[in-house]
Write a protein that holds these residues in place. Structure first.
Motif, short mmCIF file in Angstrom:
data_model
loop_
_atom_site.label_atom_id
_atom_site.label_comp_id
_atom_site.label_asym_id
_atom_site.label_seq_id
_atom_site.Cartn_x
_atom_site.Cartn_y
_atom_site.Cartn_z
N GLY A 147 0.79 -1.21 0.00
CA GLY A 147 0.00 0.00 0.00
C GLY A 147 0.83 1.26 0.00
N ILE A 148 0.12 2.36 0.18
CA ILE A 148 0.72 3.69 0.13
C ILE A 148 0.19 4.49 1.31
N GLY A 149 1.01 5.44 1.79
CA GLY A 149 0.58 6.20 2.94
C GLY A 149 1.21 7.57 3.02
N TYR A 150 0.72 8.31 4.00
CA TYR A 150 1.16 9.68 4.26
C TYR A 150 1.68 9.73 5.68
N GLY A 151 2.74 10.49 5.92
CA GLY A 151 3.24 10.60 7.27
C GLY A 151 4.42 11.54 7.39
N SER A 152 5.05 11.50 8.55
CA SER A 152 6.26 12.28 8.80
C SER A 152 7.26 11.38 9.51
N GLN A 158 11.32 10.65 15.88
CA GLN A 158 10.01 10.02 15.93
C GLN A 158 9.42 9.92 14.53
N TYR A 159 8.29 9.21 14.43
CA TYR A 159 7.61 9.08 13.14
C TYR A 159 6.12 8.84 13.38
N SER A 160 5.33 9.12 12.36
CA SER A 160 3.90 8.81 12.39
C SER A 160 3.44 8.66 10.94
N TYR A 161 2.38 7.89 10.75
CA TYR A 161 1.91 7.65 9.38
C TYR A 161 0.48 7.13 9.38
N VAL A 162 -0.16 7.26 8.23
CA VAL A 162 -1.44 6.62 7.95
C VAL A 162 -1.26 5.89 6.62
N THR A 163 -1.60 4.60 6.58
CA THR A 163 -1.35 3.79 5.40
C THR A 163 -2.62 3.06 4.98
N LEU A 164 -2.85 2.97 3.67
CA LEU A 164 -3.93 2.17 3.10
C LEU A 164 -3.30 1.01 2.34
N MET A 165 -3.66 -0.23 2.71
CA MET A 165 -3.08 -1.41 2.08
C MET A 165 -4.17 -2.42 1.73
#
Length: 200
Positions: A147-152, A158-165
């Motif tokens: 899938g693909i996602g958006y984040g930092s 640190q890190y964070s993300y939202v992913t659609l798979m």
């Protein structure tokens, strides 16, 4: 057999990518393990649809190989339910747990691609809502989430993300496919920290 080969192929591709990434980075940074590149986090897995619901948690431990590539291992615990419909009299209630590896590629600092082969153990409760007959089954299945996602992501912080798979394998027993073997969308929102955070 084809599904097992697909998971094995995905793992081999990940290892090959690791090797290439390490070689590319060798000219930019000193070699060796860097503790500040290790991270720990978790994501919440959620998918909703017509007559189905899926929720889970996915702790992960990984390593940032360079500025654009993360790799690691992940666990998963999921609950899935699907009600009877006009096309099927069976109601499903599934609980599964599993483990796998992941590869997260950041082509730009806010966008990532993810590949995650998993192996899952599933306990399923099924009931025919017309006859009242019920049964329990235990089985296992491979899955390959892409899938693909958006984040930092700030390596060392640190890190964070939202992913659609979706699961691209066609294993009917996969926890990410419905009773008609159609792929279910998997949304994961994750966050984490690096183990030896850099001082600001």
């Amino acid at each position: 057999m084809i599904m097992k080969n697909s998971v094995l192929f995905a793992c081999l591709m990940m290892l090959a990518t690791f090797a290439v990434a390490q070689q590319n980075e060798s000219n930019e940074q000193p070699k060796g393990f860097k503790r500040e590149n290790m991270f720990f986090g978790s994501s919440l897995n959620l998918s909703l649809g017509n007559r189905f619901f899926n929720v889970g948690i996915n702790p992960e431990l990984g390593y940032s190989l360079n500025k654009w590539l993360d790799a690691g291992v992940a666990l998963n615990i999921n609950y899935f339910s699907q009600n009877a419909s006009d096309f099927s009299n069976t109601r499903f209630r599934n609980f599964n747990y599993g483990a796998g590896t992941f590869l997260r590629i950041w082509p730009v600092n806010f966008l990532h691609l993810q590949v995650q082969p998993e192996y899952n153990w599933i306990s399923s409760s099924q009931k025919n809502v017309i006859t009242g007959q019920s049964a329990r089954y235990n089985y296992n299945a491979e899955s390959l989430l892409v899938g693909i996602g958006y984040g930092s992501r700030a390596v060392g912080s640190q890190y964070s993300y939202v992913t659609l798979m979706i699961d691209v394998l066609q294993n009917i027993n996969s926890p990410y496919r419905d009773q008609f073997n159609d792929p279910l969308p998997v949304f994961r929102a994750g966050f984490g920290v690096y183990l030896n955070r850099k001082k600001q």
